[in-house]
Scaffold this motif. Structure first.
Motif, PDB file in Angstrom:
ATOM      1  N   UNK A  98      -3.819  -2.514   2.374  1.00 12.45           N
ATOM      2  CA  UNK A  98      -4.254  -3.175   1.581  1.00 12.45           C
ATOM      3  C   UNK A  98      -4.481  -2.320   0.183  1.00 12.45           C
ATOM      4  N   UNK A  99      -4.650  -1.230   0.152  1.00 15.30           N
ATOM      5  CA  UNK A  99      -4.168   0.376  -0.332  1.00 15.30           C
ATOM      6  C   UNK A  99      -3.442   1.185  -0.134  1.00 15.30           C
ATOM      7  N   UNK A 100      -2.565   1.345  -0.548  1.00 15.13           N
ATOM      8  CA  UNK A 100      -1.409   3.248  -0.548  1.00 15.13           C
ATOM      9  C   UNK A 100      -1.818   4.440  -1.054  1.00 15.13           C
ATOM     10  N   UNK A 101      -2.006   5.126  -0.698  1.00 20.50           N
ATOM     11  CA  UNK A 101      -2.292   6.612  -1.522  1.00 20.50           C
ATOM     12  C   UNK A 101      -0.522   7.327  -1.020  1.00 20.50           C
ATOM     13  N   UNK A 102       0.086   6.784  -2.541  1.00 19.91           N
ATOM     14  CA  UNK A 102       1.333   8.206  -2.586  1.00 19.91           C
ATOM     15  C   UNK A 102       1.249   8.923  -2.722  1.00 19.91           C
ATOM     16  N   UNK A 103       1.844  10.235  -1.909  1.00 17.85           N
ATOM     17  CA  UNK A 103       1.217  11.793  -1.857  1.00 17.85           C
ATOM     18  C   UNK A 103       3.086  12.913  -1.449  1.00 17.85           C
ATOM     19  N   UNK A 104       3.131  12.301  -2.096  1.00 15.15           N
ATOM     20  CA  UNK A 104       4.680  12.515  -1.840  1.00 15.15           C
ATOM     21  C   UNK A 104       4.942  14.070  -2.739  1.00 15.15           C
ATOM     22  N   UNK A 105       6.442  14.400  -3.089  1.00 13.22           N
ATOM     23  CA  UNK A 105       6.293  15.685  -4.283  1.00 13.22           C
ATOM     24  C   UNK A 105       6.274  15.264  -5.691  1.00 13.22           C
ATOM     25  N   UNK A 106       6.110  16.091  -6.175  1.00 14.43           N
ATOM     26  CA  UNK A 106       6.121  15.455  -7.468  1.00 14.43           C
ATOM     27  C   UNK A 106       7.205  15.472  -8.102  1.00 14.43           C
TER      28      UNK A 106
ATOM     29  N   UNK B  58     -11.778  -4.692   1.513  1.00 10.50           N
ATOM     30  CA  UNK B  58     -10.732  -3.739   2.390  1.00 10.50           C
ATOM     31  C   UNK B  58     -10.258  -3.255   3.434  1.00 10.50           C
ATOM     32  N   UNK B  59      -9.771  -3.147   4.339  1.00 13.18           N
ATOM     33  CA  UNK B  59      -8.971  -2.343   5.403  1.00 13.18           C
ATOM     34  C   UNK B  59      -7.886  -1.087   5.603  1.00 13.18           C
ATOM     35  N   UNK B  60      -7.244  -1.659   5.753  1.00 12.57           N
ATOM     36  CA  UNK B  60      -6.328  -0.369   5.688  1.00 12.57           C
ATOM     37  C   UNK B  60      -5.829   0.195   4.898  1.00 12.57           C
ATOM     38  N   UNK B  61      -5.724   1.715   4.873  1.00 11.50           N
ATOM     39  CA  UNK B  61      -5.989   2.843   3.015  1.00 11.50           C
ATOM     40  C   UNK B  61      -3.416   3.374   4.315  1.00 11.50           C
ATOM     41  N   UNK B  62      -2.433   3.018   3.359  1.00  9.92           N
ATOM     42  CA  UNK B  62      -1.433   3.401   3.667  1.00  9.92           C
ATOM     43  C   UNK B  62      -1.600   4.980   2.682  1.00  9.92           C
ATOM     44  N   UNK B  63      -1.437   6.150   3.623  1.00 14.63           N
ATOM     45  CA  UNK B  63      -1.279   7.130   3.100  1.00 14.63           C
ATOM     46  C   UNK B  63       0.714   7.909   2.957  1.00 14.63           C
ATOM     47  N   UNK B  64       1.500   7.936   2.239  1.00 16.17           N
ATOM     48  CA  UNK B  64       1.979   7.978   1.977  1.00 16.17           C
ATOM     49  C   UNK B  64       2.573   9.714   1.792  1.00 16.17           C
ATOM     50  N   UNK B  65       3.064  10.725   2.515  1.00 18.12           N
ATOM     51  CA  UNK B  65       3.283  11.924   3.039  1.00 18.12           C
ATOM     52  C   UNK B  65       1.938  12.894   3.719  1.00 18.12           C
TER      53      UNK B  65
ATOM     54  N   UNK C  17     -11.922   3.649   6.964  1.00 18.00           N
ATOM     55  CA  UNK C  17     -10.764   2.554   7.470  1.00 18.00           C
ATOM     56  C   UNK C  17     -10.256   2.670   8.365  1.00 18.00           C
ATOM     57  N   UNK C  18      -9.276   1.997   8.349  1.00 11.75           N
ATOM     58  CA  UNK C  18      -8.157   2.343   9.029  1.00 11.75           C
ATOM     59  C   UNK C  18      -6.829   2.247   8.292  1.00 11.75           C
TER      60      UNK C  18
END
Length: 281
Positions: A83-91, A1-8, A25-26
Motif C-alpha cells: 500500500x506504501x513503498x518507502x525507497x531507501x537506496x543510495x543517493x 493501509x496495511x502493508x509497507x514495503x521498504x526497498x533497501x 504494519x505488515x
C-alpha cells in the motif's frame, strides 16, 4: 493501509522497517543482497532487545514486531501487495529513477510511492513514473528508531490524498512530520549539510574535530557536534547532498575537497568504522 514495503536494507531501510512493523504494519523488506537482509534483521532484533531491556516494550511486542517483517530479494514479490513503498537506496538519481520505473510496473495502481531521499528533489524522482500524484518524499532521520521527526516533501504533482495518507502513516508509527518544499536539500539537509561542510573547512584550517564539536555543544547548545554528526550521517551522504544542492543552487553549496577526499579514502564515519572518530562496529 496495511502493508509497507521498504526497498533497501541498509541503515535507513532497516530502521524504517522496524518502526513500521512496531507501528502495526505488515512489512516487506527488500534488498538485492541476502547478506544485507540477514544483517538488517539481526540489527532490528538487537534494537528491539535493547527496547525490551529498557522497559519500553515487552518481549511479546518484540516478537510480534519481528513476525510482521518478511524479507525478500525479489522486488516484484515485495511490491505486489504494498500500500506504501518507502525507497531507501543510495543517493543516486539514476538508480532511484530506475527503481521507480520498476515500481510502476510491479505495484498496484493505488500504491503510494515514497522516497527517503535526503536531498534529491521528489519531482525529479517522480519523472520516472506516470504516477506523479502518488509520489512523495518521506525523509526519515538517522537513527530512525530514535529520531522523532520525519520530513515530508510534496512534489509538484503529489495529490492531497497522498499527502494525507502519508501524514497519517508517520503519526501511526509514532513520529511527527515536518513539511518541506520540494527544492534540493529540503529543510534538514539544506541546513545540516552546509554546517558539516563548514566543519570540514575548519578541520582543514587546523581545528581539531574534538574542539569543533565541543564548541558547538557548549557554546551553541547543539546535542552533538558537526563532526560527530557527519560520522553518524555518513560522509558520502553529506557529499551527495552538497553536490545536488550545488547543481541546483550554485557554487556556494560546493562540497569541500577534503570531504571528497575522505569519501574516496573510505572515511565515511560510523558505518565504515572510522571517520573523524574510530568506532567498534
Amino acid at each position: 493501509m496495511k502493508t509497507v514495503t521498504v526497498i533497501g536494507a541498509g541503515v535507513m531501510g532497516n530502521g524504517v522497517a522496524q518502526v513500521s512493523a512496531t507501528g502495526g504494519y505488515k512489512v516487506m523488506l527488500n534488498d538485492i543482497s541476502n547478506d544485507a537482509l540477514t544483517k538488517a534483521m539481526a540489527t532490528i532484533e538487537k534494537n528491539l532487545g535493547k527496547m525490551v531491556n529498557k522497559g519500553k516494550i515487552t518481549e511479546d511486542d518484540a516478537k510480534a514486531t519481528l513476525q510482521r517483517i518478511t524479507i525478500t530479494t525479489n522486488l516484484e514479490e515485495a511490491c505486489k501487495d504494498a500500500d506504501l513503498i518507502v525507497e531507501c537506496v543510495l543517493e543516486n538519481l539514476e538508480l532511484k529513477k530506475k527503481i521507480f520505473a520498476d515500481l510502476e510496473r510491479f505495484c498496484k495502481p493505488e500504491t503510494i510511492l515514497g522516497t527517503n531521499t535526503s536531498a534529491i528533489p521528489v519531482t525529479e524522482i517522480a519523472s520516472a513514473t506516470s504516477r506523479g500524484e502518488q509520489v512523495i518524499g518521506i525523509h526519515f532521520m538517522n537513527p530512525v528508531p530514535l529520531m522523532k521527526g520525519v520530513e515530508v516533501i510534496k512534489g509538484q504533482l503529489t495529490s492531497e490524498e497522498t499527502m494525507k495518507i502519508t501524514l497519517n502513516y508517520v503519526e501511526k508509527i509514532g513520529k511527527e512530520s515536518a513539511i518541506a518544499v520540494d527544492f534540493a536539500g529540503f529543510i534538514v539537509s539544506r541546513l545540516l549539510d552546509v554546517l558539516m561542510n563548514e566543519a570540514i573547512k575548519l578541520v582543514q584550517e587546523g581545528n581539531s574535530p574534538e574542539e569543533i564539536d565541543k564548541a558547538m555543544q557548549l557554546c551553541a547548545g547543539h546535542p552533538m557536534g558537526p563532526c560527530t554528526l557527519l560520522d553518524l550521517v555518513g560522509a558520502e551522504i553529506a557529499m551527495h547532498g552538497m553536490e545536488t544542492m550545488e547543481r541546483d543552487f550554485g557554487d556556494r553549496y560546493k562540497p569541500h575537497p577534503l570531504l571528497k577526499k575522505r569519501v574516496q579514502a573510505g572515511l565515511l564515519g560510523k558505518k565504515s568504522g572510522k571517520g573523524f572518530y574510530t568506532y567498534d562496529n
